[in-house]
Motif scaffolding. Structure first.
Motif, PDB file in Angstrom:
ATOM      1  N   ARG A  46     -21.452  30.869  -2.667  1.00 11.32           N
ATOM      2  CA  ARG A  46     -21.134  32.310  -2.778  1.00 11.32           C
ATOM      3  C   ARG A  46     -19.988  32.568  -3.763  1.00 11.32           C
ATOM      4  O   ARG A  46     -19.876  33.664  -4.310  1.00 11.32           O
ATOM      5  N   ASP A 105     -19.019  20.588  17.196  1.00  9.66           N
ATOM      6  CA  ASP A 105     -18.755  20.350  18.619  1.00  9.66           C
ATOM      7  C   ASP A 105     -19.596  21.237  19.541  1.00  9.66           C
ATOM      8  O   ASP A 105     -20.053  20.795  20.596  1.00  9.66           O
ATOM      9  N   LEU A 106     -19.829  22.484  19.147  1.00 13.83           N
ATOM     10  CA  LEU A 106     -20.576  23.390  20.031  1.00 13.83           C
ATOM     11  C   LEU A 106     -22.056  23.001  20.107  1.00 13.83           C
ATOM     12  O   LEU A 106     -22.683  23.145  21.155  1.00 13.83           O
ATOM     13  N   ASP A 129     -20.586  35.686   3.987  1.00  9.94           N
ATOM     14  CA  ASP A 129     -21.284  35.210   2.782  1.00  9.94           C
ATOM     15  C   ASP A 129     -21.266  36.247   1.648  1.00  9.94           C
ATOM     16  O   ASP A 129     -21.633  35.934   0.516  1.00  9.94           O
ATOM     17  N   SER A 168     -21.651  30.869  17.305  1.00 16.89           N
ATOM     18  CA  SER A 168     -22.036  30.083  16.129  1.00 16.89           C
ATOM     19  C   SER A 168     -23.538  30.196  15.842  1.00 16.89           C
ATOM     20  O   SER A 168     -24.365  30.017  16.734  1.00 16.89           O
ATOM     21  N   VAL A 169     -23.851  30.475  14.577  1.00 26.73           N
ATOM     22  CA  VAL A 169     -25.252  30.578  14.142  1.00 26.73           C
ATOM     23  C   VAL A 169     -25.942  29.220  14.339  1.00 26.73           C
ATOM     24  O   VAL A 169     -26.982  29.106  14.983  1.00 26.73           O
ATOM     25  N   ILE A 193     -13.949  33.765   9.189  1.00 24.01           N
ATOM     26  CA  ILE A 193     -14.911  32.747   9.657  1.00 24.01           C
ATOM     27  C   ILE A 193     -14.619  31.374   9.045  1.00 24.01           C
ATOM     28  O   ILE A 193     -14.591  30.370   9.751  1.00 24.01           O
TER      29      ILE A 193
HETATM   30  N1  EPU Z   1     -17.809  26.356  14.567  1.00 30.10           N
HETATM   31  C1  EPU Z   1     -17.135  25.505  15.400  1.00 30.10           C
HETATM   32  N2  EPU Z   1     -17.874  24.562  16.072  1.00 30.10           N
HETATM   33  C2  EPU Z   1     -19.214  24.461  15.955  1.00 30.10           C
HETATM   34  C3  EPU Z   1     -19.904  25.347  15.090  1.00 30.10           C
HETATM   35  C4  EPU Z   1     -19.168  26.304  14.413  1.00 30.10           C
HETATM   36  O1  EPU Z   1     -15.913  25.568  15.536  1.00 30.10           O
HETATM   37  O2  EPU Z   1     -19.815  23.594  16.589  1.00 30.10           O
HETATM   38  C5  EPU Z   1     -17.036  27.383  13.820  1.00 30.10           C
HETATM   39  C6  EPU Z   1     -17.125  27.179  12.305  1.00 30.10           C
HETATM   40  O3  EPU Z   1     -16.163  26.241  11.861  1.00 30.10           O
HETATM   41  C7  EPU Z   1     -16.894  28.573  11.782  1.00 30.10           C
HETATM   42  C8  EPU Z   1     -17.534  29.467  12.868  1.00 30.10           C
HETATM   43  O4  EPU Z   1     -17.641  28.659  14.030  1.00 30.10           O
HETATM   44  O5  EPU Z   1     -15.522  28.849  11.719  1.00 30.10           O
HETATM   45  C9  EPU Z   1     -18.900  30.036  12.542  1.00 30.10           C
HETATM   46  O6  EPU Z   1     -19.774  28.957  12.179  1.00 30.10           O
HETATM   47  P1  EPU Z   1     -21.368  29.038  12.329  1.00 30.10           P
HETATM   48  O7  EPU Z   1     -21.794  27.880  13.162  1.00 30.10           O
HETATM   49  O8  EPU Z   1     -21.755  30.405  12.763  1.00 30.10           O
HETATM   50  O9  EPU Z   1     -21.839  28.798  10.840  1.00 30.10           O
HETATM   51  P2  EPU Z   1     -22.993  27.835  10.324  1.00 30.10           P
HETATM   52  O10 EPU Z   1     -24.152  27.904  11.228  1.00 30.10           O
HETATM   53  O11 EPU Z   1     -22.449  26.519   9.948  1.00 30.10           O
HETATM   54  C10 EPU Z   1     -24.233  29.726   8.990  1.00 30.10           C
HETATM   55  C11 EPU Z   1     -24.672  29.890   7.566  1.00 30.10           C
HETATM   56  C12 EPU Z   1     -23.464  30.159   6.684  1.00 30.10           C
HETATM   57  C13 EPU Z   1     -22.730  31.400   7.208  1.00 30.10           C
HETATM   58  C14 EPU Z   1     -22.364  31.226   8.681  1.00 30.10           C
HETATM   59  C15 EPU Z   1     -21.732  32.447   9.299  1.00 30.10           C
HETATM   60  C16 EPU Z   1     -26.592  28.447   7.470  1.00 30.10           C
HETATM   61  C17 EPU Z   1     -27.195  27.191   6.953  1.00 30.10           C
HETATM   62  N3  EPU Z   1     -25.339  28.687   7.120  1.00 30.10           N
HETATM   63  O12 EPU Z   1     -23.366  28.586   8.979  1.00 30.10           O
HETATM   64  O13 EPU Z   1     -23.980  30.442   5.408  1.00 30.10           O
HETATM   65  O14 EPU Z   1     -21.552  31.597   6.468  1.00 30.10           O
HETATM   66  O15 EPU Z   1     -23.552  30.896   9.439  1.00 30.10           O
HETATM   67  O16 EPU Z   1     -22.573  33.540   9.184  1.00 30.10           O
HETATM   68  O17 EPU Z   1     -27.239  29.222   8.145  1.00 30.10           O
HETATM   69  C18 EPU Z   1     -23.993  30.497   3.072  1.00 30.10           C
HETATM   70  O18 EPU Z   1     -25.168  30.855   3.122  1.00 30.10           O
HETATM   71  O19 EPU Z   1     -23.309  30.542   2.011  1.00 30.10           O
HETATM   72  C19 EPU Z   1     -23.342  30.012   4.283  1.00 30.10           C
HETATM   73  C20 EPU Z   1     -22.254  29.280   4.261  1.00 30.10           C
END
Ligand code: EPU
Length: 417
Positions: free
Chosen positions: A370, A123-124, A304, A162-163, A326
């Motif tokens: 992980r 969503d973000l 992670d 969010s990353v 997270i």
């Molecule tokens: N979230 C929302 N809405 C959004 C996006 C995120 O609610 O639109 C929530 C997620 O559900 C979560 C939190 O925000 O609870 C953080 O999510 P984030 O978007 O930061 O994570 P991501 O970008 O999907 C990346 C890494 C993950 C790592 C997380 C947190 C990549 C491809 N993945 O995920 O890596 O755990 O950041 O640091 O970069 C891994 O390498 O094993 C892995 C899962």
């Protein structure tokens, strides 16, 4: 199907060289198509996640040449729908959303896949695209159509740092008209790496690594040379393995600052570590002081590393609390660790381990990337043989894990069954 066999309880010594970061590479590859001329990305790890993204770029028409750890991409592409079989193979396929929207102001793409560690909404990302002027529709099959007559810079506040959303908005905003400000942006080192890449292409991004990123849109981006940062999660995984079975195990090609939250916990437990400028040496002990960890966004303790870290509880006298904040589904490794002899109770998002535990080889399943790393760590510390199934998860994120561990004395192999 692949399985991994590990004969545990051998001391590991020598040097492990850390590869380029998975979570940078998986954004850098899709970001490449924003450039108009050739890009060279050095230090891309050879893992299945990057293979799938290269295949996706090729599907779109890009010419992708891999020579050792460099990838050279001629980003002349056609903006067409990527088959769902490709997008669902990994989470990071959503970066094609931001990159294609940024370049063509239109993208049609299926929802991504990835590890089942939580709901993982986007969503973000979508709110960010809307703020830049895009309209979004989606159908029952999970295909999103994101379209904009014009992308216009905007002020975007992220409810969660969010990353993925921070990177995707950067990708869409670099070619937008005017200024974009992302507030409460993620601060992970991977964000800085992607912003540097885009700036090398001619983008104007400042503030990456802080919670406010400012982007001034430019008309065109050009090819460049770029290096992927070392993988801080791979670094952390091998440091944890070193704390379990290392004997002067040197983890090399690292940025120690990126793993400070981990190394300070290891030091608090009493682990022997020596931190150099680009390497860390670790030796194991039989017994450690228990510590508690709570996962946080960077620079806090990385989610992670939560799963591999929890294996250290087996060497602690007493209780160790691990709190996950997270991902709501990142405790799937617990029943598997129990099979290897660990004692753990879970209440909500807190797992309480009671050590010390004598680890013994068993047959276990890697439920996600992980979790798989945690099982490898536990298997290396266990007596006897462990068989890990669903190893594909591990191979998505750890380049040459069998070779790297074998080189330092581990008895580990992968078999096709
Ligand atoms: N979230 C929302 N809405 C959004 C996006 C995120 O609610 O639109 C929530 C997620 O559900 C979560 C939190 O925000 O609870 C953080 O999510 P984030 O978007 O930061 O994570 P991501 O970008 O999907 C990346 C890494 C993950 C790592 C997380 C947190 C990549 C491809 N993945 O995920 O890596 O755990 O950041 O640091 O970069 C891994 O390498 O094993 C892995 C899962």
């Amino acid at each position: 199907m692949k399985i991994m066999k590990v004969e545990g309880n051998h001391k590991l010594s020598g040097t492990i060289k850390i590869s380029g970061a998975k979570n940078s590479s998986v954004a850098l590859l899709p970001a490449s198509l924003l450039a108009d001329t050739d890009v060279t990305i050095c230090n891309v790890p050879e893992i299945t996640d990057t293979d799938v993204l290269c295949e996706t770029l090729e599907y779109l028409g890009a010419d992708v040449r891999r020579a050792s750890e460099s990838v050279v991409i001629t980003p002349t592409i056609e903006n067409k729908v990527i088959p769902q079989e490709l997008t669902k193979k990994l989470r990071a396929s959503y970066y094609f959303m931001g990159a294609l929207l940024g370049k063509y102001k239109h993208v049609e793409i299926y929802l991504p896949g990835g590890c089942s560690i939580g709901k993982r909404p986007i969503d973000l990302h979508l709110k960010g695209f809307e703020a830049l002027g895009a309209t979004i529709t989606n159908d029952d099959e999970g295909k999103y159509v994101v379209d904009a007559k014009e992308l216009k810079g905007a002020n975007i506040y992220l409810d969660i740092a969010s990353v993925g959303a921070t990177i995707n908005i950067m990708l869409a905003a670099v070619l937008a008209n005017g200024k974009t400000i992302i507030d409460n942006a993620a601060k992970e080192p991977e964000i800085v790496n992607i912003a540097t890449y885009l700036n090398n292409m001619g983008a104007k991004i400042t503030g990456a690594g802080t919670s406010e990123i400012r982007i001034t849109g430019v008309e065109k981006l050009h090819g460049c040379y770029h290096e992927v940062i070392p993988d801080r999660i791979e670094t952390g995984t091998y440091l944890i393995i070193g704390a379990l079975v290392g004997e002067n195990l040197k983890v090399f090609n690292v940025i120690p600052e990126h793993v400070e939250a981990l190394t300070s916990k290891l030091q608090e437990m009493g682990v022997n570590i020596t931190i150099g400028s680009d390497s860390i040496v670790v030796s194991s002990k039989e017994s450690y002081k228990p510590v508690n960890i709570k996962t946080m966004v960077y620079p806090g303790f990385a989610t992670d590393l939560q799963q591999p870290f929890s294996v250290l509880a087996a060497r602690c006298n007493g209780k160790m609390k691990v709190e996950e904040t997270i991902w709501e589904n990142r405790f799937m490794h617990l029943p598997e660790l129990e099979k290897l002899g660990m004692k753990v109770e879970r209440t909500g998002m807190v797992a309480t381990f009671t050590g010390p535990n004598k680890l013994k080889g068993a047959e276990v399943k890697a439920t996600d990337l992980r979790a798989g790393a945690a099982l490898v760590a536990a298997a290396l510390a266990a007596e006897g043989e462990t068989t890990i199934t669903d190893v594909e998860h591990i191979l998505r994120g750890y380049e040459g894990i069998v070779e790297k561990l074998t080189d330092v004395g581990a008895k580990i192999k992968i078999e096709e069954i």
